[in-house]
Design a protein around this motif. Structure first.
Motif, PDB file in Angstrom:
ATOM      1  N   PHE A  94       5.627   4.331  -0.013  1.00  0.00           N
ATOM      2  CA  PHE A  94       6.357   3.461   0.821  1.00  0.00           C
ATOM      3  C   PHE A  94       6.142   4.442   2.000  1.00  0.00           C
ATOM      4  O   PHE A  94       6.374   5.475   2.482  1.00  0.00           O
ATOM      5  N   ARG A  95       6.416   4.110   3.643  1.00  0.00           N
ATOM      6  CA  ARG A  95       6.318   4.677   4.213  1.00  0.00           C
ATOM      7  C   ARG A  95       7.548   5.011   4.404  1.00  0.00           C
ATOM      8  O   ARG A  95       9.142   4.211   4.131  1.00  0.00           O
ATOM      9  N   ILE A  96       7.481   6.330   5.153  1.00  0.00           N
ATOM     10  CA  ILE A  96       9.855   7.189   4.409  1.00  0.00           C
ATOM     11  C   ILE A  96       9.785   7.252   6.485  1.00  0.00           C
ATOM     12  O   ILE A  96      11.244   7.534   6.580  1.00  0.00           O
ATOM     13  N   ALA A  97       9.419   6.656   6.994  1.00  0.00           N
ATOM     14  CA  ALA A  97       9.339   6.702   8.933  1.00  0.00           C
ATOM     15  C   ALA A  97      10.446   7.998   8.913  1.00  0.00           C
ATOM     16  O   ALA A  97       9.914   9.166   8.541  1.00  0.00           O
ATOM     17  N   SER A  98      11.607   8.026   9.270  1.00  0.00           N
ATOM     18  CA  SER A  98      11.871   9.597  10.572  1.00  0.00           C
ATOM     19  C   SER A  98      12.509  10.597   8.925  1.00  0.00           C
ATOM     20  O   SER A  98      12.219  10.941   9.388  1.00  0.00           O
ATOM     21  N   MET A  99      12.420   9.862   8.324  1.00  0.00           N
ATOM     22  CA  MET A  99      12.271  11.448   6.945  1.00  0.00           C
ATOM     23  C   MET A  99      10.894  12.233   6.793  1.00  0.00           C
ATOM     24  O   MET A  99      11.139  13.562   6.820  1.00  0.00           O
ATOM     25  N   ALA A 263      -0.275   9.503  17.233  1.00  0.00           N
ATOM     26  CA  ALA A 263       0.762  10.606  17.859  1.00  0.00           C
ATOM     27  C   ALA A 263       1.727  10.597  17.015  1.00  0.00           C
ATOM     28  O   ALA A 263       2.489  11.908  17.282  1.00  0.00           O
ATOM     29  N   TYR A 264       2.770   9.579  17.157  1.00  0.00           N
ATOM     30  CA  TYR A 264       3.778   9.697  16.997  1.00  0.00           C
ATOM     31  C   TYR A 264       3.948   9.939  15.182  1.00  0.00           C
ATOM     32  O   TYR A 264       5.164   9.306  14.985  1.00  0.00           O
ATOM     33  N   GLY A 265       3.109   9.812  14.634  1.00  0.00           N
ATOM     34  CA  GLY A 265       3.274   9.941  13.464  1.00  0.00           C
ATOM     35  C   GLY A 265       4.006  10.995  12.248  1.00  0.00           C
ATOM     36  O   GLY A 265       4.846  10.842  11.424  1.00  0.00           O
ATOM     37  N   ALA A 266       3.940  12.003  13.572  1.00  0.00           N
ATOM     38  CA  ALA A 266       4.544  13.205  13.525  1.00  0.00           C
ATOM     39  C   ALA A 266       6.199  12.794  12.734  1.00  0.00           C
ATOM     40  O   ALA A 266       7.338  13.726  12.652  1.00  0.00           O
ATOM     41  N   MET A 267       6.604  11.348  14.130  1.00  0.00           N
ATOM     42  CA  MET A 267       7.999  11.690  13.565  1.00  0.00           C
ATOM     43  C   MET A 267       8.512   9.913  12.734  1.00  0.00           C
ATOM     44  O   MET A 267       9.651  10.690  12.885  1.00  0.00           O
ATOM     45  N   GLY A 268       8.008  10.054  12.036  1.00  0.00           N
ATOM     46  CA  GLY A 268       7.549   8.875  11.253  1.00  0.00           C
ATOM     47  C   GLY A 268       6.860   8.065  10.448  1.00  0.00           C
ATOM     48  O   GLY A 268       6.927   7.188   9.831  1.00  0.00           O
ATOM     49  N   GLY A 269       5.848   8.502  10.791  1.00  0.00           N
ATOM     50  CA  GLY A 269       4.627   8.476   9.806  1.00  0.00           C
ATOM     51  C   GLY A 269       4.338   8.371   8.380  1.00  0.00           C
ATOM     52  O   GLY A 269       3.354   7.323   8.003  1.00  0.00           O
ATOM     53  N   LEU A 270       4.954   9.370   7.743  1.00  0.00           N
ATOM     54  CA  LEU A 270       3.688   9.472   6.592  1.00  0.00           C
ATOM     55  C   LEU A 270       4.696   8.248   5.063  1.00  0.00           C
ATOM     56  O   LEU A 270       5.466   7.737   4.976  1.00  0.00           O
ATOM     57  N   ILE A 271       4.057   8.297   4.191  1.00  0.00           N
ATOM     58  CA  ILE A 271       3.755   7.530   3.401  1.00  0.00           C
ATOM     59  C   ILE A 271       3.840   8.338   2.040  1.00  0.00           C
ATOM     60  O   ILE A 271       3.122   8.694   1.450  1.00  0.00           O
ATOM     61  N   THR A 272       4.912   7.939   1.768  1.00  0.00           N
ATOM     62  CA  THR A 272       5.115   9.073  -0.296  1.00  0.00           C
ATOM     63  C   THR A 272       5.680   8.337  -1.083  1.00  0.00           C
ATOM     64  O   THR A 272       6.081   7.019  -0.953  1.00  0.00           O
ATOM     65  N   THR A 273       6.037   8.743  -2.250  1.00  0.00           N
ATOM     66  CA  THR A 273       6.192   7.857  -3.245  1.00  0.00           C
ATOM     67  C   THR A 273       7.158   8.842  -3.940  1.00  0.00           C
ATOM     68  O   THR A 273       7.696   9.710  -3.677  1.00  0.00           O
ATOM     69  N   ILE A 274       8.628   7.994  -4.422  1.00  0.00           N
ATOM     70  CA  ILE A 274       9.990   9.301  -5.245  1.00  0.00           C
ATOM     71  C   ILE A 274       9.242   9.735  -6.451  1.00  0.00           C
ATOM     72  O   ILE A 274      10.106  11.551  -5.654  1.00  0.00           O
ATOM     73  N   GLY A 354      15.629   6.675   7.483  1.00  0.00           N
ATOM     74  CA  GLY A 354      14.388   6.339   8.170  1.00  0.00           C
ATOM     75  C   GLY A 354      14.151   4.935   8.460  1.00  0.00           C
ATOM     76  O   GLY A 354      15.118   4.288   7.424  1.00  0.00           O
ATOM     77  N   GLY A 355      14.376   3.919   9.950  1.00  0.00           N
ATOM     78  CA  GLY A 355      13.735   3.111   9.266  1.00  0.00           C
ATOM     79  C   GLY A 355      12.584   3.416  10.121  1.00  0.00           C
ATOM     80  O   GLY A 355      12.418   3.303  11.181  1.00  0.00           O
ATOM     81  N   LEU A 356      12.034   1.632   9.613  1.00  0.00           N
ATOM     82  CA  LEU A 356      11.029   1.122  10.696  1.00  0.00           C
ATOM     83  C   LEU A 356      11.543  -0.264  10.859  1.00  0.00           C
ATOM     84  O   LEU A 356      11.516  -0.858   9.288  1.00  0.00           O
ATOM     85  N   VAL A 373      20.328  13.132  -3.831  1.00  0.00           N
ATOM     86  CA  VAL A 373      19.140  11.186  -4.360  1.00  0.00           C
ATOM     87  C   VAL A 373      18.521  10.495  -3.275  1.00  0.00           C
ATOM     88  O   VAL A 373      18.606  11.691  -2.006  1.00  0.00           O
ATOM     89  N   VAL A 374      17.613   9.954  -3.626  1.00  0.00           N
ATOM     90  CA  VAL A 374      16.586   9.206  -2.367  1.00  0.00           C
ATOM     91  C   VAL A 374      16.112   7.769  -3.184  1.00  0.00           C
ATOM     92  O   VAL A 374      16.108   7.245  -3.568  1.00  0.00           O
ATOM     93  N   VAL A 375      16.042   7.075  -1.744  1.00  0.00           N
ATOM     94  CA  VAL A 375      15.828   5.422  -2.122  1.00  0.00           C
ATOM     95  C   VAL A 375      14.802   5.680  -1.165  1.00  0.00           C
ATOM     96  O   VAL A 375      15.049   5.537   0.680  1.00  0.00           O
ATOM     97  N   PHE A 376      13.624   5.214  -1.635  1.00  0.00           N
ATOM     98  CA  PHE A 376      12.845   3.821  -0.288  1.00  0.00           C
ATOM     99  C   PHE A 376      13.276   2.089  -0.719  1.00  0.00           C
ATOM    100  O   PHE A 376      13.224   1.884  -1.241  1.00  0.00           O
ATOM    101  N   GLY A 377      12.925   2.017   0.691  1.00  0.00           N
ATOM    102  CA  GLY A 377      12.751   0.117   0.056  1.00  0.00           C
ATOM    103  C   GLY A 377      11.979  -0.170   2.001  1.00  0.00           C
ATOM    104  O   GLY A 377      11.421   0.065   3.358  1.00  0.00           O
ATOM    105  N   ASN A 378      11.413  -1.582   1.550  1.00  0.00           N
ATOM    106  CA  ASN A 378      10.593  -1.964   2.770  1.00  0.00           C
ATOM    107  C   ASN A 378      11.058  -3.329   2.766  1.00  0.00           C
ATOM    108  O   ASN A 378      10.579  -4.603   3.084  1.00  0.00           O
ATOM    109  N   LEU A 379      12.193  -2.911   3.670  1.00  0.00           N
ATOM    110  CA  LEU A 379      13.117  -3.460   4.654  1.00  0.00           C
ATOM    111  C   LEU A 379      13.157  -3.158   5.603  1.00  0.00           C
ATOM    112  O   LEU A 379      13.101  -2.096   5.376  1.00  0.00           O
ATOM    113  N   THR A 380      12.935  -4.013   6.728  1.00  0.00           N
ATOM    114  CA  THR A 380      13.618  -3.951   8.440  1.00  0.00           C
ATOM    115  C   THR A 380      14.986  -2.936   8.487  1.00  0.00           C
ATOM    116  O   THR A 380      15.712  -3.306   8.247  1.00  0.00           O
ATOM    117  N   TYR A 381      14.510  -1.691   8.552  1.00  0.00           N
ATOM    118  CA  TYR A 381      16.102  -0.622   8.730  1.00  0.00           C
ATOM    119  C   TYR A 381      16.992  -0.921   7.563  1.00  0.00           C
ATOM    120  O   TYR A 381      18.068  -1.168   8.250  1.00  0.00           O
TER     121      TYR A 381
END
Length: 511
Positions: A94-99, A263-274, A354-356, A373-381
């Motif tokens: 999942f893309r984790i945005a601002s995390m 360039a803005y991936g530094a603020m929110g571009g990482l994609i990772t797994t649980i 994180g939200g995108l 705890v950690v949770v990822f979702g693929n719904l806007t914000y």
């Protein structure tokens, strides 16, 4: 009479000093008991996540529980790709945005530790195009790296705009500074969330290290932690693992375009797994407690604790409530790429949301408890923080897990043993050498003796003495358990070496 009652607990005191642990330990369970209590909550927690995802139209959700640095439970709900019906689970990317922001902050701290930059440096030392920025007033101080880390650079909040900038190039970022940026406040005066600020930190990493922030973070943070299924560019993720992003519109899910890395991936571009992100959470947990062990993390444990410090207190939520509706005010702050909060029960939470467009996520650890705890979702914000708060509260209540105990220092244990001897005969106090020079100007032997006599008359025979409960390494208390009542003895030591007793309180505690 008092001397006879004391004789037993002097002996018990010696034993309790020897039993004091030299590392944080669970306050109420052995390790096996602690995990068993936490495991008993999983069925309920799974249902909480599942129900929340369905009620709030999350296409897919992946979640995990981390205890003492290990991913002990995980689950998934729904799909990462609705059309292909690919189930979401702990291995879904999942893309984790601002995390992402805290990894950028960690890279900055690593460069600081290596002597390659200073947090108080003006940012223009690394990005000359920032030197000519026009602030709101002539007496403004320049934007520093620390301002960028804590969202105090004075830039306006930029979430709707910043969330669409992921793919912007470095040249476009610098062109923005050449043209000039607008300020909502002068630097260092107020908190205001800035994605531009963290994109700027990403560029500073490049200027200082000679590597792109993506390569630097991958080489010096992700790889050492074993985060081998973590990516910056979505086209590099295996198709059957990539979570697509969706928006809930007019009663159906609408796929959102994925933005490329930039360039803005530094603020929110990482994609990772649980699975991968739990290793990063474990690093933050492993920073506690402060200790003499060899350093094994990508950066020093002290630097991770520095990252978690509440540098910029920004909200007091006086009307806040727990997920069960209990009134519980809390205060929150921003750290270095992390959020910090403390609730009415003095429980501390560290993590980030994180939200995108297409995604929502959140993680939280409780350093004192060793749980997260950690949770990822693929719904806007997606409102990931709401469900994680509910899950953490449920886990704590149902498992009855307690904060880990700070071990008492040698000097606290010594002064406890010294106090036990003096309490039996305050006539020896002045000659004992354990009290600071202020003590007998603030406390008087005749009154101390009278208070002790009264307390022991109420307590009856002393049957046990607890170990010292350390509030810090120079202040603590212990409990003397009596047949009729308990007695609490609290004391504070001076900054001298060795510390002497400067403050003392004896209180009766009714059973």
């Amino acid at each position: 009479m008092i001397a006879k009652k004391i004789s037993l607990y002097i002996a018990l005191s010696t034993l309790s000093c020897l039993a004091s642990a030299q590392s944080y330990r669970p306050a109420n369970f052995t390790d096996a008991d602690r995990l068993e209590k936490i495991e008993s909550t999983y069925t309920i927690i799974d249902k909480l996540y599942k129900d929340f995802a369905e009620e709030n139209h999350w296409p897919g959700m992946a979640y995990g529980i981390v205890v003492d640095g290990k991913l002990v439970h995980s689950g998934g709900v729904g799909y990462t790709d609705i059309a292909a019906k690919i189930p979401a689970d702990k291995s879904s990317d999942f893309r984790i945005a601002s995390m992402t922001k805290s990894l950028t902050a960690m890279a900055i701290l690593k460069l600081r530790d290596e002597g390659k930059l200073k947090l108080d440096d003006p940012a223009y030392l690394y990005i000359p195009e920032m030197k000519g920025m026009k602030y709101l007033t002539k007496d403004a101080t320049p934007v520093t790296i620390k301002n960028l880390l804590t969202h105090t650079a004075g830039y306006p909040e930029d979430n709707p705009w910043g969330d669409r900038q992921l793919a912007v190039s470095d040249d476009e970022l610098i062109a923005l500074y050449k043209k000039g940026v607008s300020f909502s406040n002068n630097p260092g005066l107020k908190y205001e969330y800035s994605n531009l600020g963290f994109a700027t930190l990403g560029y500073i990493i490049k200027k200082v290290s000679g590597k792109t922030y993506q390569d630097y973070i991958t080489q010096y943070i992700l790889n050492p932690l074993g985060m081998t299924h973590t990516y910056w560019e979505y086209t590099k993720v295996p198709k059957n693992k990539l979570a697509l992003g969706y928006r809930w519109l007019d009663g159906k899910w609408v796929e959102q375009p994925l933005l490329h890395d930039g360039a803005y991936g530094a603020m929110g571009g990482l994609i990772t797994t649980i699975e991968d992100f739990s290793k990063y959470m474990a690093a933050h947990m492993d920073a506690w407690p402060p200790r003499d062990d060899a350093e094994t993390l990508p950066i020093k444990r002290s630097s991770i604790r520095e990252m978690q410090y509440p540098w910029d207190v920004n909200y007091l939520s006086a009307n806040a409530k727990t997920p069960t509706g209990r009134p519980c005010p809390n205060v929150s702050a921003y750290c270095y790429g992390l959020r910090w909060a403390k609730d009415c029960d003095n429980r501390v939470y560290v993590g980030h949301t994180g939200g995108l467009p297409g995604f929502g996520s959140q993680w939280n650890i409780m350093p004192d408890y060793g749980v997260g705890v950690v949770v990822f979702g693929n719904l806007t914000y997606a409102n990931a923080g709401a469900i994680n708060n509910r899950v953490l509260d449920t886990l704590l209540v149902l498992s009855a897990v307690k904060p880990r105990a700070l071990p008492a220092s040698a000097i606290l244990n010594q002064r406890k043993a010294d106090l036990l001897k003096v309490i039996s005969n305050w006539d020896t106090a002045k000659a004992s050498g354990i009290f600071a020079d202020n003590f007998f100007m603030d406390y008087f032997p005749d009154k101390l003796k009278a208070a002790t006599t009264e307390a022991f008359a109420k307590a009856g025979k002393i049957i046990a003495v607890s170990a010292v409960v350390a509030e810090n390494q120079m202040r603590g208390f212990f409990i003397m358990q009596g047949e009729s009542a308990n007695i609490k003895v609290a004391f504070t030591l001076t900054p001298e070496s060795p510390g002497l007793i400067q403050e003392y309180h004896l209180d009766g505690v009714v059973k």
